[in-house]
Design a protein around this motif. Structure first.
Motif, PDB file in Angstrom:
ATOM      1  N   ASP A  35       1.707   7.631  18.903  1.00 10.73           N
ATOM      2  CA  ASP A  35       0.443   7.892  19.051  1.00 10.73           C
ATOM      3  C   ASP A  35      -0.478   8.581  19.007  1.00 10.73           C
ATOM      4  O   ASP A  35      -0.424   9.283  18.835  1.00 10.73           O
ATOM      5  N   SER A  36      -0.238   9.345  21.279  1.00 15.47           N
ATOM      6  CA  SER A  36      -0.754  10.035  21.604  1.00 15.47           C
ATOM      7  C   SER A  36       0.002  11.323  21.283  1.00 15.47           C
ATOM      8  O   SER A  36      -0.932  12.488  20.857  1.00 15.47           O
ATOM      9  N   ARG A  37       1.091  11.468  21.031  1.00 15.05           N
ATOM     10  CA  ARG A  37       2.131  12.778  20.510  1.00 15.05           C
ATOM     11  C   ARG A  37       0.932  13.271  19.700  1.00 15.05           C
ATOM     12  O   ARG A  37       1.349  14.294  19.644  1.00 15.05           O
ATOM     13  N   TRP A  38       1.084  11.900  18.401  1.00 11.72           N
ATOM     14  CA  TRP A  38       1.346  12.290  16.896  1.00 11.72           C
ATOM     15  C   TRP A  38      -0.883  13.530  17.053  1.00 11.72           C
ATOM     16  O   TRP A  38      -0.876  13.336  16.495  1.00 11.72           O
ATOM     17  N   ASP A  39      -1.547  12.639  17.623  1.00 11.61           N
ATOM     18  CA  ASP A  39      -3.196  12.952  18.003  1.00 11.61           C
ATOM     19  C   ASP A  39      -3.035  14.134  18.037  1.00 11.61           C
ATOM     20  O   ASP A  39      -3.636  15.124  18.277  1.00 11.61           O
ATOM     21  N   ALA A  40      -3.103  14.917  19.641  1.00 12.50           N
ATOM     22  CA  ALA A  40      -2.317  16.332  19.957  1.00 12.50           C
ATOM     23  C   ALA A  40      -2.015  17.305  18.672  1.00 12.50           C
ATOM     24  O   ALA A  40      -2.391  18.495  18.268  1.00 12.50           O
ATOM     25  N   HIS A  41      -1.279  16.510  18.352  1.00 12.15           N
ATOM     26  CA  HIS A  41      -0.350  17.463  17.260  1.00 12.15           C
ATOM     27  C   HIS A  41      -1.087  17.526  16.611  1.00 12.15           C
ATOM     28  O   HIS A  41      -1.953  18.727  15.545  1.00 12.15           O
ATOM     29  N   ARG A  42      -2.228  16.431  15.738  1.00 13.79           N
ATOM     30  CA  ARG A  42      -2.934  16.957  14.239  1.00 13.79           C
ATOM     31  C   ARG A  42      -3.894  17.572  14.905  1.00 13.79           C
ATOM     32  O   ARG A  42      -4.598  18.008  14.233  1.00 13.79           O
ATOM     33  N   ARG A  43      -4.527  17.113  16.473  1.00 13.28           N
ATOM     34  CA  ARG A  43      -5.800  18.638  16.615  1.00 13.28           C
ATOM     35  C   ARG A  43      -5.185  19.314  16.571  1.00 13.28           C
ATOM     36  O   ARG A  43      -5.515  20.776  16.761  1.00 13.28           O
ATOM     37  N   ALA A  44      -4.370  20.154  17.204  1.00 13.76           N
ATOM     38  CA  ALA A  44      -3.597  21.315  16.652  1.00 13.76           C
ATOM     39  C   ALA A  44      -3.202  21.698  15.323  1.00 13.76           C
ATOM     40  O   ALA A  44      -4.159  23.198  15.403  1.00 13.76           O
ATOM     41  N   ARG A  45      -2.667  20.779  14.492  1.00 18.77           N
ATOM     42  CA  ARG A  45      -2.649  21.577  12.989  1.00 18.77           C
ATOM     43  C   ARG A  45      -4.044  21.498  12.994  1.00 18.77           C
ATOM     44  O   ARG A  45      -4.211  22.673  11.908  1.00 18.77           O
ATOM     45  N   ARG A  46      -5.218  20.911  13.335  1.00 18.75           N
ATOM     46  CA  ARG A  46      -6.487  21.037  12.434  1.00 18.75           C
ATOM     47  C   ARG A  46      -6.862  22.282  12.925  1.00 18.75           C
ATOM     48  O   ARG A  46      -7.658  23.071  12.298  1.00 18.75           O
ATOM     49  N   ALA A  47      -6.756  23.237  14.279  1.00 18.92           N
ATOM     50  CA  ALA A  47      -7.582  24.033  14.904  1.00 18.92           C
ATOM     51  C   ALA A  47      -6.667  24.998  14.033  1.00 18.92           C
ATOM     52  O   ALA A  47      -7.147  26.122  14.086  1.00 18.92           O
ATOM     53  N   GLN A  48      -5.281  24.729  14.011  1.00 15.70           N
ATOM     54  CA  GLN A  48      -4.393  25.989  13.325  1.00 15.70           C
ATOM     55  C   GLN A  48      -5.434  26.018  11.778  1.00 15.70           C
ATOM     56  O   GLN A  48      -5.674  27.396  11.564  1.00 15.70           O
ATOM     57  N   LEU A  49      -5.715  25.353  11.171  1.00 13.56           N
ATOM     58  CA  LEU A  49      -6.037  25.095  10.133  1.00 13.56           C
ATOM     59  C   LEU A  49      -7.285  26.295   9.605  1.00 13.56           C
ATOM     60  O   LEU A  49      -7.564  26.501   8.871  1.00 13.56           O
ATOM     61  N   VAL A  50      -8.105  25.336  11.029  1.00 13.65           N
ATOM     62  CA  VAL A  50      -9.421  26.046  11.132  1.00 13.65           C
ATOM     63  C   VAL A  50      -9.685  27.898  11.485  1.00 13.65           C
ATOM     64  O   VAL A  50     -10.702  28.167  10.519  1.00 13.65           O
ATOM     65  N   GLU A  51      -9.047  27.935  12.355  1.00 15.56           N
ATOM     66  CA  GLU A  51      -8.722  29.404  11.946  1.00 15.56           C
ATOM     67  C   GLU A  51      -8.258  29.828  10.516  1.00 15.56           C
ATOM     68  O   GLU A  51      -8.614  31.490  10.466  1.00 15.56           O
ATOM     69  N   ALA A  52      -7.006  29.660  10.311  1.00 18.37           N
ATOM     70  CA  ALA A  52      -6.551  30.306   8.946  1.00 18.37           C
ATOM     71  C   ALA A  52      -7.689  30.210   7.569  1.00 18.37           C
ATOM     72  O   ALA A  52      -8.003  31.429   7.224  1.00 18.37           O
TER      73      ALA A  52
END
Length: 222
Positions: free
Chosen positions: A16-33
């Protein structure tokens, strides 16, 4: 029965912790997009253009953001972080409260002039408040709080009441934002540094400082 240490429950927690980090990173990528898509398509950019900029689909975007309003709030937070950092750097380079005010106004105008479409996207998107509140009010509050925190020590050092920093900080944000909106709508009828100087004069001296004092009627000699 409690799960043993290092057993299945601990394994799930790590995953779950790994997925949380992945989701945060993906959200940040989408904001930059989203920011990049605004630069490419303008403030009226749609979710299709944002998804295309991210190299994905709207369905994937909506896995990370419930709706456009939530994505807009995340973009506001990203812009607020960048803008407050810019203001902090500008103000800390000035020694006098008036110079701090001038530096903050100049930095704000420079920021929006560099990317007016992103500014319009953040400030003029009429979206319903999300669970985190109204993104525009939140952005203005963040910038106003930052301005107040930076100005207060200088006011105190200059012998002025530091309590004035809070209304000054938030008041100046409203003043500059309103004038900046007019400036962009009017297609920048004056250079940025000239506008910054006018706003600094108004904010520092106040209307009473630039208006002629009322004349006192002379008393007649008896």
């Amino acid at each position: 029965m409690k799960a043993e240490v290092g057993g299945p429950a601990a394994g799930r927690d790590r995953r779950d912790s790994r997925w949380d980090a992945h989701r945060r990173a993906r959200r940040a990528q989408l904001v930059e997009a989203a920011v990049a898509a605004v630069g490419r398509h303008g403030a009226g950019v749609g979710m299709d253009e944002i998804a295309a900029e991210a190299g994905t689909s709207k369905t994937v975007v909506y896995r990370h953001f419930a709706d456009r309003g939530e994505l807009h709030t995340a973009v506001c937070a990203r812009v607020a972080e960048q803008l407050t950092g810019t203001l902090r750097t500008a103000v800390l380079g000035a020694a006098h409260p008036r110079a701090m005010l001038a530096a903050a106004i100049e930095a704000y105008l420079t920021f929006l002039e560099a990317d007016p479409e992103l500014y319009r996207f953040v400030v003029h998107q009429h979206l319903a408040p999300t669970a985190d509140g109204d993104p525009i009010t939140t952005l203005a509050d963040l910038v106003g709080d930052e301005a107040a925190a930076l100005v207060a020590p200088a006011l105190q050092a200059a012998g002025r009441d530091p309590a004035a920093a809070a209304p000054w900080g938030h008041g100046v944000v409203g003043l500059v934002r309103s004038a900046a909106d007019w400036w962009l709508r009017a297609d920048r009828p004056m250079p940025r540094d000239e506008l910054a100087a006018h706003l600094t004069d108004l904010a520092w001296t106040g209307l009473a400082g630039i208006a002629p004092a009322p004349r006192t009627p002379e008393k007649e000699t008896p």
